[in-house]
Scaffold this active site. Structure first.
Site, PDB file in Angstrom:
ATOM      1  N   CYS A 119      -0.524  -0.542  -7.938  1.00  0.00           N
ATOM      2  CA  CYS A 119      -1.381  -1.873  -6.703  1.00  0.00           C
ATOM      3  C   CYS A 119      -2.043  -2.608  -8.127  1.00  0.00           C
ATOM      4  O   CYS A 119      -2.452  -3.678  -7.422  1.00  0.00           O
ATOM      5  CB  CYS A 119      -2.241  -0.644  -6.116  1.00  0.00           C
ATOM      6  SG  CYS A 119      -1.829   0.528  -5.311  1.00  0.00           S
ATOM      7  N   HIS A 168      -8.507  -4.504  -4.430  1.00  0.00           N
ATOM      8  CA  HIS A 168      -7.344  -4.311  -3.796  1.00  0.00           C
ATOM      9  C   HIS A 168      -6.840  -3.674  -2.685  1.00  0.00           C
ATOM     10  O   HIS A 168      -8.491  -2.529  -2.512  1.00  0.00           O
ATOM     11  CB  HIS A 168      -6.741  -3.444  -4.888  1.00  0.00           C
ATOM     12  CG  HIS A 168      -5.299  -2.253  -4.437  1.00  0.00           C
ATOM     13  ND1 HIS A 168      -4.333  -3.079  -3.481  1.00  0.00           N
ATOM     14  CD2 HIS A 168      -5.776  -1.536  -4.075  1.00  0.00           C
ATOM     15  CE1 HIS A 168      -3.549  -1.621  -2.812  1.00  0.00           C
ATOM     16  NE2 HIS A 168      -3.605  -0.876  -3.844  1.00  0.00           N
ATOM     17  N   ASN A 226      -2.260  -0.742   3.312  1.00  0.00           N
ATOM     18  CA  ASN A 226      -2.317  -1.673   1.840  1.00  0.00           C
ATOM     19  C   ASN A 226      -1.052  -2.205   1.866  1.00  0.00           C
ATOM     20  O   ASN A 226       0.154  -1.083   1.537  1.00  0.00           O
ATOM     21  CB  ASN A 226      -2.492   0.453   1.425  1.00  0.00           C
ATOM     22  CG  ASN A 226      -1.905   0.543  -0.426  1.00  0.00           C
ATOM     23  OD1 ASN A 226      -1.716  -1.117  -0.658  1.00  0.00           O
ATOM     24  ND2 ASN A 226      -3.308   1.137  -0.950  1.00  0.00           N
TER      25      ASN A 226
END
Ligand code: ACO
Length: 330
Positions: free
Chosen positions: A112, A256, A287
């Site tokens: 990420c 994020h 995500n």
């Protein structure tokens, strides 16, 4: 002083939308549970497309917006957790997909935090004078590595597929990436990982290791949550301090998109207003790992939330663990 700035962003998500209701038919879960715990309503999953297919679409848009041809790219940085092949990586593949063989390409696998590490490398490459036009590609296909049975429900509901491509150029103007701070801590590697193929096994891919579920993403959600809500604010404050920009001058924080509860906790801890100063679009995409920040930046720009001259903060936390933040004068 020569700086690196973000000139344009392109994005692409597969057309196949998977709602929480769709997941209810595949595992013991509910729309209510997923919304409450993560804020996610739907995500996009590939249906026959691979990582560089998504990357190509995003890259074409970014280059067109920047008024560039593929030949104008003098370095590719490619971030993914799942490239088309285990090896070689997606960077060299993109020189083929874009028709620019011979262009240098670097792969990064920082989960990420891939966008933050990509910004860090781009900033260094451009400020040193080594390169002028960098294409930072963040493309993620996670759906093929998720366990959609009830056993994998805590993880499978969170992730979506998507890509973004960011054109980063050199400038002498008063704008650009002011600072990037990145960190990593391998003590928590097993708390969020895709274990196989692994050199811990010899040969590294057998039916036995796959039968153990090692070919699927596994996560210790509570540990990830606990660390994320601490590290995000810490590294944002660190980046702000290094850049000399005051919190009050930030136009937008784009974290994020891990899940809405993490974003809410970060907004609270930094005393910043969610949705006004802290951006979230997790409800639409889930995500998307390293693609999530540039996809969110793309949408924030489209919504008029970022304009040239604004101070924007981007921040990440993810597998590794890895985390980072950057202050950008847009
Ligand atoms: N549907 C329904 N029930 C579920 C699901 C699901 N999809 N997943 C888990 N449950 C159940 C569990 O089995 C458990 O049941 P039990 O009480 O009968 O044992 C119950 O829900 C509660 O489980 P917990 O794990 O305690 O739930 P928690 O409140 O911790 O939420 C979650 C889980 C959402 C994963 C949370 O820990 C979290 O947000 N962690 C952060 C993870 C994350 O964001 N990862 C993204 C990758 S890393 C990054 O990008 C930063």
């Amino acid at each position: 002083m020569r700086k690196a700035y973000i000139d344009s962003i392109g994005m692409y998500v597969p057309s196949n939308v998977v709602t929480n209701k769709d997941l209810e038919s595949r595992m013991d879960t509910s729309d209510e549970w997923i919304r409450e715990r993560s804020g996610i309503q739907e995500r996009h999953h590939v249906d026959g497309e691979c990582t560089t297919d998504l990357a190509l679409k995003a890259s074409e848009e970014a280059l067109e917006k920047a008024g560039m041809k593929p030949e104008d790219v003098d370095h590719i940085i490619f971030s993914t957790m799942a490239s088309d092949y285990f090896a070689p990586g997606g960077g060299p593949m993109m020189t083929r997909r874009l028709g620019i063989p011979g262009t240098p390409a670097l792969d990064i696998r920082m989960a990420c935090s891939g966008f933050l590490y990509g910004l860090s490398v781009s900033k260094a490459f451009i400020e040193s004078g080594a390169y002028e036009n960098i294409l930072l590609i963040t493309s993620e296909v996670q759906s093929v590595a998720l366990d959609f049975s009830t056993a994998g429900r805590d993880t499978a509901v969170l992730f979506g597929d998507g890509a973004a491509a960011t054109v980063i150029k050199a400038t002498d103007a008063d704008q650009g990436i002011l600072t990037v701070k990145t960190h990593s801590d391998g003590r928590y590697a097993e708390d969020l990982m895709l274990r196989t193929p692994s050199t811990l096994d010899n040969p590294f891919l057998t039916h036995e290791v796959l039968d153990k579920g090692y070919g699927r993403v596994s996560m210790n959600g509570r540990t990830v949550f606990k660390h994320a809500v601490t590290k995000f604010p810490q590294v944002i404050n660190e980046a702000l301090e290094a850049s000399g920009v005051a919190k009050a001058d930030i136009k937008l924080v784009v974290p994020h998109q891990a899940n809405l509860r993490i974003t809410e906790a970060v907004a609270n801890r930094l005393d910043l207003e969610l949705h006004k100063v802290v951006f979230s679009n997790i409800h639409k995409y889930g995500n998307t790992t390293s693609a999530s920040i540039p996809i969110a930046l793309y949408e924030a720009m489209a919504e008029g939330k970022i304009e040239r001259g604004d101070y924007v903060v981007v921040a990440s936390f993810g597998a590794g663990f890895t985390w980072g933040a950057s202050v950008i004068k847009w």
